[in-house]
Design a protein around this motif. Sequence first.
Motif, short mmCIF file in Angstrom:
data_model
loop_
_atom_site.label_atom_id
_atom_site.label_comp_id
_atom_site.label_asym_id
_atom_site.label_seq_id
_atom_site.Cartn_x
_atom_site.Cartn_y
_atom_site.Cartn_z
N VAL B 80 0.94 -1.30 -0.11
CA VAL B 80 0.15 -0.12 -0.09
C VAL B 80 0.83 1.19 0.21
N GLU B 81 1.90 1.02 1.05
CA GLU B 81 2.76 2.37 1.06
C GLU B 81 3.53 2.70 -0.27
N GLU B 82 3.93 1.71 -0.97
CA GLU B 82 4.60 1.86 -2.21
C GLU B 82 3.96 2.17 -3.46
N GLY B 83 2.49 2.28 -3.27
CA GLY B 83 1.76 2.71 -4.25
C GLY B 83 1.49 1.47 -5.00
N GLY B 84 1.19 0.43 -4.57
CA GLY B 84 0.77 -0.68 -5.37
C GLY B 84 -0.65 -0.79 -5.77
N TRP B 85 -1.40 -0.06 -5.03
CA TRP B 85 -2.99 -0.09 -5.33
C TRP B 85 -3.18 1.43 -5.94
N ARG B 86 -2.27 1.96 -6.29
CA ARG B 86 -2.70 3.61 -6.69
C ARG B 86 -3.53 3.44 -7.75
N ASN B 87 -3.13 2.55 -8.78
CA ASN B 87 -4.16 2.78 -10.14
C ASN B 87 -5.43 2.10 -10.01
N ALA B 88 -5.70 1.49 -8.83
CA ALA B 88 -6.83 0.60 -8.70
C ALA B 88 -7.85 1.37 -8.03
N ASN B 89 -7.86 2.71 -7.67
CA ASN B 89 -8.73 3.43 -7.24
C ASN B 89 -9.14 2.93 -5.78
N ALA B 90 -8.14 2.55 -5.04
CA ALA B 90 -8.12 1.84 -3.61
C ALA B 90 -8.48 3.06 -2.54
N VAL B 91 -9.24 2.86 -1.78
CA VAL B 91 -9.53 3.67 -0.56
C VAL B 91 -8.93 3.00 0.67
N PRO B 92 -8.11 3.66 1.49
CA PRO B 92 -7.92 3.24 2.72
C PRO B 92 -9.17 3.20 3.70
N VAL B 93 -9.57 2.18 4.56
CA VAL B 93 -10.87 2.09 5.61
C VAL B 93 -10.36 1.64 6.89
N ASP B 94 -11.29 1.80 7.78
CA ASP B 94 -11.11 1.14 9.18
C ASP B 94 -12.07 0.13 9.19
#
Lengths: 502, 155
Positions: B80-94
């Motif tokens: 996540v920190e390295e941007g592996g999900w950047r192009n997938a429109n991922a949103v961090p959630v609790d």
Amino acid sequence: MSHEGAPACGFKADWIRDRIGGRRLALALEIAATAEGLRAALENGGAIRKACAIGEDRACVGKIACGGKIACGGKNCAAGLTCSLVHATFLFMKSVELVGHIDADCFYVSAERVRDPFLAGKPVGVLGNQGACVIAKSYEMKRAGVGTGTPIWDAVARCPDGIYLKRDFRWYEVLSRKMLEVVREWSPRVEYYSIDEFFFSAVLTRERGTFQEIAEGIRDAIQERVGVPATVGLARSRTLAKLISDSAKPFGARVVADADAERELLADRPVTEITGISGRRETRLAAWGVRTCLDLALADRRLVRSLLTATGEALWWELNGDPVRSIEPRRPSHKALSRGGSLGGAASSDPVVIHAWLVRNLERLIEELRYHQVVTGRLTVWVSYRDGRSGVGQTDLAAPTDLFDRLLDSARPCLRSAWIRGAVATRMHLIAERLIPRSSRPLGLFDPPDDRARAIADLKERVNNRIGRFALRSAATLPLNGIYADSANGYDICDVRGKMCF
Amino acid sequence: MCDGIAVAKSEFSIELVERCGLASVLHDRGGEAEYRFLYRDRRPRLPVWRDGRIEIVRWGNGRGESRFLPRTGWTWLTTVEEGGWRNANAVPVDIPAAVILDKGVWIRVRQGIRGLVVPDERGVAVAYVVCEPAGHYYRVMTRNDRTPVLIGEKI
């Protein structure tokens, strides 16, 4: 005989008559007539009892009554008491004072529930230092067959719905000291026995009511102000009080002060329920048919002494209602200090890792030596291994010290003696004995000056006090970085100071 | 890692329970009801905080519903920190977990765990639990070298 002396000590004749009946009234009034004497006697009650209990025979009290000196040096006589008055006071005190024992119910779990109501009513287990074993369980988990010391994998099999928590001794200490505060409001003499157990003297006063009311009052006050359920037992001696509180769990309050009720209680309980009797002692007693607490109380005192030494004899007196072990409001000076424990998941046969544990335990031990301002003249290293073997190394120091370099120089050969090549070390303890106050340590004629080493030790302590424990530590502990990374490992049960036992 | 979570029944509104059909995952522990969400469920789901309210979304892509998302239910924090999900429109959630399940051990967590919600190719929200290497204690406790990222605490 005037009753006017009594109010100074909070007693009045009518009140005494109500509480202890006419049989001992004459004695009570005799004492009450000398208020000063009574006050002194109450203050020195422990000494009087001790004097009576350490005699070889029970006629000791009688000796006091017929003019003999008190074994502790006649201190009480100097306070203005005649020997007959001491005897009378002794009997009187047995009427108006009992020994209390408080034991928090599943303390660690209860402490967790205080700050986390979600856990109420659920099966909960608190795990030990390494996360491998259950060190405390709720009654719900106990019902599922999980005991203290059960490995987590067995516990999960027996209680699949159980919720497990990491221990937090800092929090448990906060609640423990709150409990201590409450008990001190109820009793003039309280012994901080362990993190969740206290002994106290329960003295009848007009405000507190009967012994049963005292027991219930303390229990309820702890529940209300600390939030922890506890059980209170009152009896004529510490050993009896502890057995009684054990029998009244959970959230009980029970007073057993007469011989018949004591016998009934003792008959139901196996002798192993007495603290200090298990293993070899149990086997020795079993050979003589001693299986219950009552068997032990009724056994011949000399036989008990021959089987269990003076410690066992003390238990015998206590079981028979004669208090031998006094309540210690202040912890006596340590005869030995030790640090160590399970190596848990970091158990290893690697000499570098084992050496790292030695250094870690030594640094913790030095913290303790410095806190108590003592130096040690003897160091012992004990290591146990996964295959059941153990090794010990011991050394007497040329000059007692608390300095890291010198102690490490002494500890290394000890570890070499205790080390078994190829075996996986699972536990280690460092024990410092022959403790003497740092201020009076003897200096060796040929010792090099230690100003530099002491300055470094002071600096290390200051840094760690300011930044955090183990912020500055020996590089030899680097193999244990995983242990140091977890701040919970920076505070252990043995770091809770002032208690009588572990 | 994390094989499941449990949430107190009182945390969810009746409307949410009915809309998402959560009655089937209702369990009792110590006399109190709780909803359990397990990765091994036939339709694994997870509750997540999104836009100020709790939603129930699909947990991972273990059954291959999506051709593009990883076929797992977890992702590394470093990814996540390295941007592996950047192009997938991922949103961090609790993820509002009260208790997590890892290799059969239920562990109390105070504030929940971190997650990531990402839309699949059909726009369906899919949650992943964010993981990191386990500390010594957690490893001994669960025999697992991965731990979910806990909010505001470490085990």
